[in-house]
Design a protein around this motif. Structure first.
Motif, short mmCIF file in Angstrom:
data_model
loop_
_atom_site.label_atom_id
_atom_site.label_comp_id
_atom_site.label_asym_id
_atom_site.label_seq_id
_atom_site.Cartn_x
_atom_site.Cartn_y
_atom_site.Cartn_z
N LEU A 57 6.57 -2.17 14.68
CA LEU A 57 5.88 -2.11 13.39
C LEU A 57 6.18 -3.37 12.58
O LEU A 57 7.26 -3.94 12.68
CB LEU A 57 6.34 -0.88 12.60
CG LEU A 57 6.02 0.48 13.20
CD1 LEU A 57 6.57 1.58 12.31
CD2 LEU A 57 4.53 0.66 13.38
N SER A 58 5.24 -3.77 11.76
CA SER A 58 5.45 -4.96 10.95
C SER A 58 6.47 -4.67 9.86
O SER A 58 6.70 -3.53 9.47
CB SER A 58 4.13 -5.39 10.30
OG SER A 58 3.71 -4.44 9.35
N LEU A 65 4.93 -2.89 6.85
CA LEU A 65 4.72 -1.45 7.03
C LEU A 65 6.02 -0.69 6.90
O LEU A 65 6.09 0.36 6.25
CB LEU A 65 4.07 -1.17 8.39
CG LEU A 65 3.73 0.28 8.69
CD1 LEU A 65 2.78 0.85 7.64
CD2 LEU A 65 3.10 0.40 10.07
N ARG A 66 7.10 -1.22 7.48
CA ARG A 66 8.41 -0.57 7.35
C ARG A 66 8.86 -0.53 5.89
O ARG A 66 9.41 0.47 5.43
CB ARG A 66 9.44 -1.29 8.21
CG ARG A 66 9.26 -0.98 9.69
CD ARG A 66 10.30 -1.67 10.50
NE ARG A 66 9.81 -3.01 10.81
CZ ARG A 66 10.55 -3.99 11.27
NH1 ARG A 66 11.83 -3.81 11.48
NH2 ARG A 66 10.02 -5.16 11.54
N VAL A 83 1.43 6.69 11.04
CA VAL A 83 2.60 6.39 11.86
C VAL A 83 3.21 7.73 12.25
O VAL A 83 3.26 8.64 11.42
CB VAL A 83 3.62 5.55 11.04
CG1 VAL A 83 4.88 5.29 11.82
CG2 VAL A 83 2.99 4.25 10.61
N THR A 96 8.86 8.26 13.95
CA THR A 96 9.04 6.84 13.64
C THR A 96 9.40 6.66 12.17
O THR A 96 10.30 5.88 11.84
CB THR A 96 7.75 6.05 13.95
OG1 THR A 96 7.40 6.28 15.31
CG2 THR A 96 7.92 4.57 13.71
#
Length: 120
Positions: A6-7, A10-11, A33, A37
């Motif tokens: 994930l980028s 996004l995190r 997502v 995760t």
């Protein structure tokens, strides 16, 4: 099957939503997502305080010089490690002869008289 990473953006959005009080299931649905995760990202953030951790293992020392070393050894198979070491010292990046030897072994160049190389 290993999925894509994930980028960072996004995190960070997942952590931001978690800090605002949103539940895992709602975050998962909104950002598309998987819930597991989301949970693992939040647990990692709570444990380490960041969503980006350094990778395991040592950094590669001769990343830029490896191809030049391989070219030199293919041109002149009888070159010694000390001769290969001198250009790196002149450039201000001294490297040990063992480091150069390991780099050549990883490029499938073994021994001085029997150096066989596969084209890259």
């Amino acid at each position: 099957m290993k999925s894509k990473e994930l980028s960072v953006e996004l995190r960070d959005r997942i952590v931001l939503r978690h800090r605002s009080g949103e539940e895992y299931q709602n975050i998962s649905a909104a950002l598309k997502v998987p819930k597991n995760t989301v949970a693992s990202i939040i647990l990692k953030w709570e444990k380490f305080g960041t969503t980006t951790l350094p990778r395991a293992g040592l950094l590669v020392k001769l990343s830029n010089q490896r191809r030049a070393l391989v070219r030199e050894v293919i041109k002149n198979p009888m070159v010694t490690l000390t001769e290969l070491q001198s250009p790196s010292v002149e450039m201000g990046e001294p490297s040990r002869s063992t480091t150069i030897s390991v780099a050549l072994h990883k490029s499938r160049l073994h021994g001085s008289g029997q150096m066989e190389a596969t084209p890259q």
